[in-house]
Design a protein around this motif. Structure first.
Motif, PDB file in Angstrom:
ATOM      1  N   PRO A  58     -26.296  58.200  62.533  1.00 54.64           N
ATOM      2  CA  PRO A  58     -25.895  56.907  61.973  1.00 54.64           C
ATOM      3  C   PRO A  58     -26.664  55.720  62.556  1.00 54.64           C
ATOM      4  CG  PRO A  58     -23.966  58.234  62.536  1.00 54.64           C
ATOM      5  CD  PRO A  58     -25.157  58.983  63.031  1.00 54.64           C
ATOM      6  N   ASP A  59     -27.130  55.855  63.831  1.00 59.17           N
ATOM      7  CA  ASP A  59     -27.791  54.726  64.500  1.00 59.17           C
ATOM      8  C   ASP A  59     -29.318  54.808  64.465  1.00 59.17           C
ATOM      9  OD1 ASP A  59     -25.699  52.934  65.836  1.00 59.17           O
ATOM     10  OD2 ASP A  59     -24.962  54.934  66.317  1.00 59.17           O
ATOM     11  N   CYS A  60     -29.861  55.694  63.614  1.00 60.41           N
ATOM     12  CA  CYS A  60     -31.309  55.914  63.679  1.00 60.41           C
ATOM     13  C   CYS A  60     -32.132  54.698  63.276  1.00 60.41           C
ATOM     14  CB  CYS A  60     -31.708  57.138  62.855  1.00 60.41           C
ATOM     15  SG  CYS A  60     -31.447  56.958  61.079  1.00 60.41           S
ATOM     16  N   LYS A 159     -31.763  44.143  77.117  1.00 57.56           N
ATOM     17  CA  LYS A 159     -32.308  43.195  76.118  1.00 57.56           C
ATOM     18  C   LYS A 159     -31.243  42.643  75.168  1.00 57.56           C
ATOM     19  CE  LYS A 159     -35.924  45.632  75.093  1.00 57.56           C
ATOM     20  NZ  LYS A 159     -37.174  46.231  74.618  1.00 57.56           N
ATOM     21  N   THR A 160     -30.023  43.180  75.241  1.00 55.02           N
ATOM     22  CA  THR A 160     -28.940  42.532  74.489  1.00 55.02           C
ATOM     23  C   THR A 160     -28.695  41.140  75.079  1.00 55.02           C
ATOM     24  OG1 THR A 160     -27.895  44.723  74.420  1.00 55.02           O
ATOM     25  CG2 THR A 160     -26.602  42.874  73.580  1.00 55.02           C
ATOM     26  N   CYS A 161     -28.960  40.999  76.383  1.00 57.00           N
ATOM     27  CA  CYS A 161     -28.589  39.748  77.048  1.00 57.00           C
ATOM     28  C   CYS A 161     -29.765  39.007  77.662  1.00 57.00           C
ATOM     29  CB  CYS A 161     -27.523  40.006  78.111  1.00 57.00           C
ATOM     30  SG  CYS A 161     -28.073  41.111  79.426  1.00 57.00           S
ATOM     31  N   ALA A 238     -22.838  46.553  64.666  1.00 55.70           N
ATOM     32  CA  ALA A 238     -23.167  47.865  65.237  1.00 55.70           C
ATOM     33  C   ALA A 238     -23.680  47.711  66.669  1.00 55.70           C
ATOM     34  CB  ALA A 238     -24.236  48.533  64.373  1.00 55.70           C
ATOM     35  N   ASP A 239     -23.437  46.545  67.290  1.00 58.56           N
ATOM     36  CA  ASP A 239     -23.950  46.230  68.633  1.00 58.56           C
ATOM     37  C   ASP A 239     -25.475  46.184  68.658  1.00 58.56           C
ATOM     38  OD1 ASP A 239     -21.472  45.979  69.862  1.00 58.56           O
ATOM     39  OD2 ASP A 239     -21.415  48.070  70.535  1.00 58.56           O
ATOM     40  N   GLY A 240     -26.091  45.958  67.539  1.00 56.59           N
ATOM     41  CA  GLY A 240     -27.549  45.931  67.461  1.00 56.59           C
ATOM     42  C   GLY A 240     -28.094  44.519  67.502  1.00 56.59           C
TER      43      GLY A 240
END
Ligand code: CIR
Length: 249
Positions: A58-60, A159-161, A238-240
Motif C-alpha cells: 500500500p505504501d509503495c 526528514k518529516t521534521c 498517510a504520514d507522507g
C-alpha cells in the motif's frame, strides 16, 4: 536530474499511518495530487522514471524509503521496522542497477526518509524505523562521508521534521529534533500549523513546498529562492511528505 516515482496503488487506502484522518484518504484525489507532483517536477526540468504500483504494498508510492543515492553508491534500505513494507524495494533498485548497491542487513533497519544529506555529511535519524546498526553499515558503505546519528522524537522520520531549503536554510518542525543539527545554516522553525512545511524539496534553484504553508514559503522566498507548491493533503494522511514521493538521482 531524474526522479524515480511510483504510481498510487488502490491499496493505498490501507497504508501504514498514525494520522488521525488516515482512514479518510480519497484515492482519486491522491492520484490527482500525485500527477500534480510529477508535473511540478517536469516543469522544473526533471526526467521522470515512473514505476508501476504494486497492490501488495500500500505504501509503495513512497519510493524515497527504498533507497538512498549518494553519487555512484546506493544504500538499499531494508525497511525492517516498517510494517509490511520490506519487499517493495525491488523495482526501485532495478531502476538504480547501474550504481553500486549496498544492502543494509538486519539487525539494522533503515527507511530512506531518515537520511538527510548536506555536502559530505549525512544525518541519519534514529527513529522508530532506523537504528544505530544502520548507521554503522552506512559508515562501512560510504567511507568518504561523515555519518551522524540524530535522535528523532514523536514523528516518523528525520526528514518529516527537518530539510534544507536551497542549501541556505534549515527548515525544522519544533520538538522533534535538535535544531543545532547544522550550526552553519540559519534555522527557520515552521509555524505549528505548517509543520509539514519542514519537508521541502530542492530542484535546481527552486524549492518545492506543500501548497498550504504560506509563512514557510515567504521565509524561503526571502532567501531569494523560487518556490513551487503542490497539494499534499492525501499523502499527509498517510504520514507522507514531499520528499517521500521520489528519489532524485
Ligand atoms: C509509512 O508509514 O511508512 C508510510 N505511510 C509513509 C512513509 C513516508 N515516507 C517518508 O517520509 N520518507
Amino acid at each position: 536530474m531524474k526522479a524515480i516515482v511510483r504510481d498510487v496503488p488502490d491499496s493505498f487506502v490501507h497504508c501504514v499511518t498514525d494520522a488521525p484522518d488516515g482512514h479518510t484518504i480519497d484515492l482519486a484525489l491522491a492520484r490527482r495530487q500525485h500527477a500534480q507532483y510529477i508535473e511540478a517536477l517536469e516543469s522544473l526540468g526533471i526526467d521522470i522514471v515512473r514505476l508501476p504500483a504494486d497492490e501488495r504494498f500500500p505504501d509503495c508510492v513512497f519510493t524515497e524509503d527504498s533507497a538512498v543515492v549518494v553519487g555512484d553508491d546506493v544504500i538499499a534500505c531494508n525497511m525492517r521496522d516498517s510494517p509490511g513494507r520490506d519487499g517493495e524495494q525491488g523495482p526501485v533498485l532495478d531502476a538504480l542497477a547501474d550504481k553500486r548497491i549496498h544492502r543494509i542487513q538486519a539487525p539494522a533497519s533503515i527507511d530512506g526518509g531518515d537520511v538527510l544529506r548536506w555536502q559530505d555529511d549525512i544525518f541519519v535519524g534514529q527513529s522508530r524505523r532506523t537504528n544505530a546498526a544502520a548507521v554503522e553499515q552506512m559508515r562501512a558503505a560510504l567511507p568518504d562521508h561523515r555519518i551522524h546519528p540524530v535522535p528523532v522524537h514523536d514523528t516518523l522520520h528525520l526528514k518529516t521534521c527537518a530539510t534544507i531549503a536551497g542549501g541556505r536554510l534549515l527548515l525544522v518542525a519544533d520538538g522533534h529534533v535538535d535544531t543545532a543539527l547544522l550550526p552553519e545554516l540559519p534555522v527557520f522553525t515552521v509555524p505549528v500549523e505548517e509543520r509539514h512545511g519542514a519537508n521541502c524539496m530542492n530542484i535546481g534553484g527552486a524549492v518545492m513546498l506543500p501548497d498550504d504553508c504560506p509563512a514557510t514559503a515567504r521565509r524561503v522566498r526571502d532567501e531569494g529562492l523560487d518556490v513551487v507548491t503542490v497539494p499534499m493533503s492525501e499523502f499527509r494522511k498517510a504520514d507522507g511528505s514531499l520528499t517521500c514521493l521520489s528519489i532524485r538521482v
